[in-house]
Enzyme design. Structure first.
Site, PDB file in Angstrom:
ATOM      1  N   ASP A 120       2.249   5.831  -4.917  1.00  0.00           N
ATOM      2  CA  ASP A 120       0.795   5.634  -4.862  1.00  0.00           C
ATOM      3  C   ASP A 120       0.106   6.229  -6.093  1.00  0.00           C
ATOM      4  O   ASP A 120      -0.437   7.338  -6.060  1.00  0.00           O
ATOM      5  CB  ASP A 120       0.234   6.255  -3.584  1.00  0.00           C
ATOM      6  CG  ASP A 120       0.762   5.562  -2.341  1.00  0.00           C
ATOM      7  OD1 ASP A 120       1.266   4.434  -2.467  1.00  0.00           O
ATOM      8  OD2 ASP A 120       0.674   6.153  -1.252  1.00  0.00           O
ATOM      9  N   ASP A 156       9.050   1.646   2.812  1.00  0.00           N
ATOM     10  CA  ASP A 156       7.985   2.574   2.439  1.00  0.00           C
ATOM     11  C   ASP A 156       8.031   3.774   3.391  1.00  0.00           C
ATOM     12  O   ASP A 156       8.744   3.763   4.401  1.00  0.00           O
ATOM     13  CB  ASP A 156       6.639   1.851   2.549  1.00  0.00           C
ATOM     14  CG  ASP A 156       5.509   2.580   1.853  1.00  0.00           C
ATOM     15  OD1 ASP A 156       5.776   3.547   1.117  1.00  0.00           O
ATOM     16  OD2 ASP A 156       4.346   2.183   2.048  1.00  0.00           O
ATOM     17  N   GLU A 195      10.251   9.082   2.769  1.00  0.00           N
ATOM     18  CA  GLU A 195      10.602  10.386   2.159  1.00  0.00           C
ATOM     19  C   GLU A 195      11.355  11.331   3.115  1.00  0.00           C
ATOM     20  O   GLU A 195      12.145  12.126   2.594  1.00  0.00           O
ATOM     21  CB  GLU A 195       9.325  11.080   1.641  1.00  0.00           C
ATOM     22  CG  GLU A 195       8.739  10.447   0.396  1.00  0.00           C
ATOM     23  CD  GLU A 195       8.129   9.076   0.667  1.00  0.00           C
ATOM     24  OE1 GLU A 195       8.220   8.188  -0.199  1.00  0.00           O
ATOM     25  OE2 GLU A 195       7.588   8.872   1.765  1.00  0.00           O
TER      26      GLU A 195
END
Length: 799
Positions: free
Chosen positions: A483, A405, A408
Site C-alpha cells: 500500500d 493479500d 503477513e
C-alpha cells in the site's frame, strides 16, 4: 546469600576454544569446550554454509527458503590444521577458523580478506521465550557498500542503515520506514571491487546493521532460532546474485499475458462497472490484458464465494471478458469468516486446519469479513486442502490468476497488527510458535495457492501474486510492494524497490502505479506509467477512496502518454519475455542497478535512479514535477538516445532534455531489440513479421530472442525458439549472424530489420553468401529491409 543469577540473565556469551574437529565429506564440524558446534558445509567452491549451535547438537535441518531441486558441487576441498587456526580451501576461497575463539575469516585465493568476523558469533539467552537471541558481527571494510534485502524503502546502497525483517501490513509507508511486507535476509557487500553475499536463513524477526551503530562493523541477529547463514563469493556482483537465486530457486516462465498491462482498484463492482472499465480500454485503444476483482466480488468477503447481487453469473461474465481479451484475476485473503453455514469454514473446522493459540483455542482475529480463523499453511494437509478449493474458480468459472493479500498475516485492531506470538504452527512437522512462522506465513499461503491454480489451470501456466513473502517465494509467485502512496517520494521509492527486489531474487515484482493511497496528479500518474512499463509486473491499483485512477481520469494528454508507453511495453514483449527466460534459466536479474552493471565504476555505487532493463536498455525515470529534463549517469559503453538516435559516450554524467511524453531511454550500442506489433492484448493478432531494431556498433555485440507458445509447458519439451544474433560492425560493413535452437516454429516468417545510425549507404546485400536485390529485400533507403527469418548470415556492404 548473594548469587550471580542476575548477571547470568544479562550479556552476551561467546564460543570458547576448539577442542576437536571432524570432517564428513563436504561438512566440517568444530566443537568448543563450552558446547558450541560450528558446522561448515561447502556447497560450491564459492558458496559456503555456516551453521552454529550452542546446545552440543543440531535441531532438525529444515528450510522453506532453499530450493531442494537445485544441485550443487565443488571442485576442491582441503582441510588442514595450522598452529592457531584450521584452514579450509576451495578453488575460489580460503576460510580460516581460529582455534581460540571460533572466529571465521574468508579470503580469496590471493589472500585478500573478503569477510572477517569482528566479535563473530555470540548469543544471549532468551529467558522469556526460551532459546537464544543469535548474533553475528563482521568487520566492514573501508569504502564498503551494501545492497539487497528485498523491498526496503531506502537508498539502494544501505551503508549506514539499520533494517528490520518482520512481515508487516504497513499502509501508506514512507521512505526509510521499517519493517515492510517482505522478508529477504540477503545482502550483497562490495569493497575493493570484490562482491560477496550473505543469506541469513532465519525466519524469526531479524535485524541487519550496516555500520549504523558502529562505523566499521556490519552485524545481523535474530530473536530466536539458529545462526545459520550462507556466504557467496563473486568477485562479480552477478555471480553473487545468480548463486543466491539458484540456492533459493527460480520461477517457471509465466504466461506472456501476465507481462502485459493490468488494471485494478479496490473495488470494481458490480459487473456493469467491470464491463464499463474494460470497454473503455478497448474504446481508447490502450492495451490491457487483465482486470482485477478486489474483496467486493465475494459474498460478505467470504473467500471462494461470489456476490449474487454484484456478480450473479460469474462464469458468463469471465467468459465474456475473455472474449474481449481480458483475463480475470481475483483476490483471496487468508482470513476465513467464522460462520457455521459457510462451507469453507465448516471444512477447515471439521479437519482441524486452523491455527491455534498456545492453550488450544483457535486463533481469532478481525479482518474484512469480521471475526475470522486462519488456516495453518505450514501444514502440508492444509496446503493440499487449500489448493483443492480453487477448482471452481479456475477450472469451472475460468479465472486466470489469484491475488493473495493480507497474508503477513494482517489482523485489524490488535497491537502489532498480526497474530500473537503464542499462536502455534505445524511448520511441516517442526512445531513452533508464530515467532518463527510469521515471516513465512504469506509464502506458504502463496505456495498453496500456486499448487491449486497450477493444478486446475493445466495445461496453461498459473499466475499468482502475493503481498507478503520470504526468500524463495519467487518459486511460486509474483509480488507487488503493498500500500504505497500517490506522491513523488513514492515514485522514487518504487524505482528503488524494483531494483532491490530484482537483486534479491524476486524479479517478478511491481508497484501500484499511481499510488494506492491518496490521489495522484495527472503529471505524477504519467511519470509513474513511464516508469511502471519498465517493471516486470505492470499494474495500476488504487484504494478508490480518493478518486478515480484509470488512465482516462486525468485528461487527454495523460491518455495519450499512457497509450504511448503501454504500447511501447507491448512492442517490447519479446524482449521482456527473453529477460524473463534468462531470469528463469540463469538467475539473471531482469532489472540491473548501475552498480550491478559496472561495479568497477565507483560512480555507480550510489546511483539510485538509472537502471538497465534486461541487458541492453537503459532507463532513467523523471522523479520530480515540472521537469524539462534531468541529469543522469550513463555507465560504460556507448548508448543511443532512444528518441533522437544520437550516440552518446558513457561513463559520465550528463543533462538530458525530455518532453512530458518522454523519459530518458538509451539503447546499448550494437543491440538488436525485438519488437511485436502493438496489440490490445497478448494473442490478439497473428502477425507475419518480427521487427528487429538494429543499433549500429563499430565492433561486436550479441543479442538474444526467446519465444515459445506464450503459455503452456511445451517449452519444457524443447518446443521453444532461441535466436542468438551476433552483430559485427565495420566502417563500411555490417554482419549479423543468427544461431537458432529449439523446435518451436514462430508464426511469423520474416524479419523487418530497422537499421539505426548506419554510417554508410548500403551498396549490396548478401544473405547466406547469396546476393539479393534491393527490391527483394524491400530496402527502404538505408533504414530498413525485410528478409526471411531463418537466415544464418546477413551481410551489408557500403560505399
Amino acid at each position: 546469600m548473594i548469587t550471580n543469577t542476575e548477571l547470568e540473565y544479562k550479556g552476551d556469551q561467546f564460543p570458547s576454544q576448539i577442542v576437536s574437529f571432524e570432517q564428513d565429506v563436504d561438512s566440517i564440524y568444530f566443537h568448543t569446550d563450552n558446547n558450541v558446534i560450528l558446522k561448515i558445509t561447502i556447497l560450491r567452491d564459492s558458496l559456503i554454509r555456516f551453521r552454529y549451535t550452542t546446545k552440543g547438537y543440531f535441531s532438525n535441518d529444515f528450510s522453506y527458503a532453499i530450493d531442494k531441486t537445485q544441485s550443487h558441487g565443488y571442485n576442491q576441498l582441503e582441510v588442514t590444521e595450522e598452529q592457531q587456526y584450521y584452514l579450509i580451501k576451495t578453488s575460489k576461497v580460503f576460510c580460516k577458523v581460529q582455534k581460540k575463539d571460533l572466529k571465521v575469516s574468508i579470503y580469496d585465493v590471493d589472500g585478500f580478506a573478503i569477510l572477517e568476523d569482528e566479535i563473530g558469533f555470540h548469543w544471549e539467552e532468551c529467558y522469556e521465550h526460551g532459546g537464544n537471541i543469535v548474533k553475528m558481527s563482521k568487520v566492514s571494510k573501508d569504502g564498503e557498500s551494501f545492497y539487497g534485502l528485498g523491498d526496503k524503502a531506502s537508498h539502494l546502497n544501505l551503508k549506514g542503515k539499520r533494517v528490520e525483517n518482520w512481515a508487516t501490513d504497513q499502509y501508506a509507508f514512507h521512505k526509510d520506514q521499517e519493517p515492510l511486507y517482505k522478508v529477504v535476509p540477503f545482502y550483497i557487500g562490495l569493497h575493493h571491487n570484490k562482491a560477496y553475499g550473505v543469506f541469513f536463513d532465519n525466519t524469526f524477526r531479524t535485524f541487519f546493521d550496516f555500520c549504523h551503530e558502529r562505523r566499521n562493523v556490519t552485524s545481523f541477529w535474530a530473536e530466536g532460532g539458529e545462526m545459520n547463514y550462507y556466504f557467496f563469493y563473486g568477485p562479480k556482483m552477478s555471480d553473487v546474485v545468480i548463486n543466491y537465486t539458484h540456492l533459493t530457486g527460480k520461477p517457471e516462465l509465466p504466461p506472456m499475458w501476465t507481462l502485459g498491462y493490468h488494471q485494478c482498484k479496490w473495488s470494481y463492482y458490480p459487473e456493469s462497472k467491470v464491463k464499463e472499465i474494460t470497454g473503455k480500454f478497448r474504446e481508447l485503444r490502450i492495451p490491457c490484458d487483465a482486470i482485477y476483482l478486489d474483496i467486493d466480488y465475494m459474498e460478505g468477503f467470504r473467500c471462494f464465494t461470489w456476490s449474487k447481487e454484484h456478480f450473479p453469473e460469474p462464469k458468463r461474465m469471465v467468459a465474456e471478458l475473455a472474449k474481449d481479451g481480458f483475463k480475470t484475476v481475483v483476490i483471496i485473503d487468508p482470513g476465513i469468516k467464522i460462520d457455521k453455514d459457510y462451507w469453507v469454514y465448516q471444512e477447515a473446522l471439521k479437519n482441524d486446519y486452523f491455527c491455534k493459540r498456545a492453550d488450544g483455542p483457535f486463533m481469532k482475529g478481525k479482518v474484512w469479513p469480521g471475526e475470522c480463523n486462519f488456516p495453518d499453511f505450514t501444514k502440508p494437509e492444509v496446503r493440499e486442502w487449500w489448493a483443492g478449493l480453487f477448482k471452481e474458480l479456475i477450472s469451472e468459472i475460468g479465472v486466470k490468476g489469484v491475488w493473495n493479500d493480507m497474508n503477513e498475516p494482517a489482523v485489524m485492531d490488535v497491537p502489532g497488527k498480526t497474530f500473537p506470538n503464542d499462536v502455534r504452527h505445524d511448520y511441516d512437522g517442526n512445531p513452533c510458535s508464530h515467532r518463527k512462522a510469521h515471516n513465512i506465513y504469506g509464502t506458504q499461503m502463496a505456495r498453496a495457492t500456486y499448487e491449486g491454480v497450477k493444478r486446475f489451470a493445466y495445461p496453461k501456466r498459473p499466475f499468482i501474486i502475493t503481498r507478503s513473502a520470504y526468500s524463495g517465494a519467487q518459486r511460486y509467485t509474483s509480488s507487488w510492494t503493498g500500500d504505497n502512496v500517490a506522491s513523488w517520494e513514492h515514485l522514487w521509492i518504487a524505482n528503488i524497490q524494483m531494483q532491490r527486489m530484482s537483486m534479491s531474487g524476486m524479479g517478478f515484482t511491481g508497484s501500484d502505479i499511481g499510488g494506492f493511497a491518496e490521489q495522484p496528479s495527472g503529471e505524477l500518474y504519467a511519470r509513474w506509467i513511464q516508469l511502471g512499463v519498465f517493471h516486470p509486473f505492470c499494474r495500476t491499483h488504487s484504494s478508490g477512496d480518493h478518486g478515480e485512477q484509470e488512465p482516462w481520469s486525468f485528461g487527454d494528454e495523460v491518455i495519450d502518454i499512457t497509450r504511448k508507453f503501454v504500447e511501447l511495453r507491448y512492442q517490447l514483449l519479446p524482449y521482456l519475455y527473453t529477460m524473463f527466460w534468462q531470469y528463469v534459466n540463469e538467475g539473471t536479474p531482469m532489472l540491473k542497478p548501475l552498480v550491478y552493471f559496472d561495479q568497477e565504476d565507483f560512480h555507480t555505487h550510489y546511483r539510485t535512479d538509472e537502471f538497465i532493463f534486461g541487458n541492453q536498455i537503459l532507463v532513467c525515470p523523471i522523479l520530480e514535477p515540472n521537469a524539462q529534463g534531468r541529469r543522469m549517469y550513463l555507465p560504460k559503453g556507448n548508448w543511443y538516445n532512444f528518441w533522437t538516435k544520437e550516440l552518446v559516450e558513457g561513463k559520465r554524467e550528463l543533462w538530458v532534455n525530455t518532453q512530458f511524453d518522454e523519459i530518458p531511454i538509451f539503447i546499448k550500442e550494437g543491440a538488436i531489440i525485438p519488437k511485436y506489433p502493438v496489440q490490445q492484448y497478448v494473442g490478439e493478432l497473428q502477425f507475419d513479421e518480427l521487427t528487429l531494431d538494429v543499433y549500429y556498433k563499430l565492433g561486436k555485440e550479441k543479442s538474444v530472442v526467446y519465444e515459445d507458445a506464450q503459455d503452456g509447458y511445451d517449452y519444457n519439451k524443447g518446443r521453444f525458439s532461441l535466436r542468438t544474433f551476433s552483430l559485427t560492425g565495420k566502417e563500411k560493413e555490417l554482419i549479423i549472424q543468427q544461431h537458432q535452437e529449439g523446435t518451436f516454429e514462430t508464426s511469423y516468417t520474416k524479419f523487418k530489420i530497422n537499421l539505426n545510425s548506419l554510417p554508410f549507404k548500403v551498396k549490396s546485400i548478401e544473405v547466406d553468401n547469396e546476393k539479393i536485390t534491393f527490391d527483394k529485400a524491400h530496402l527502404n533507403g538505408s533504414n530498413s529491409l525485410i528478409i526471411a527469418k531463418d537466415f544464418s548470415e546477413l551481410h551489408l556492404l557500403g560505399v
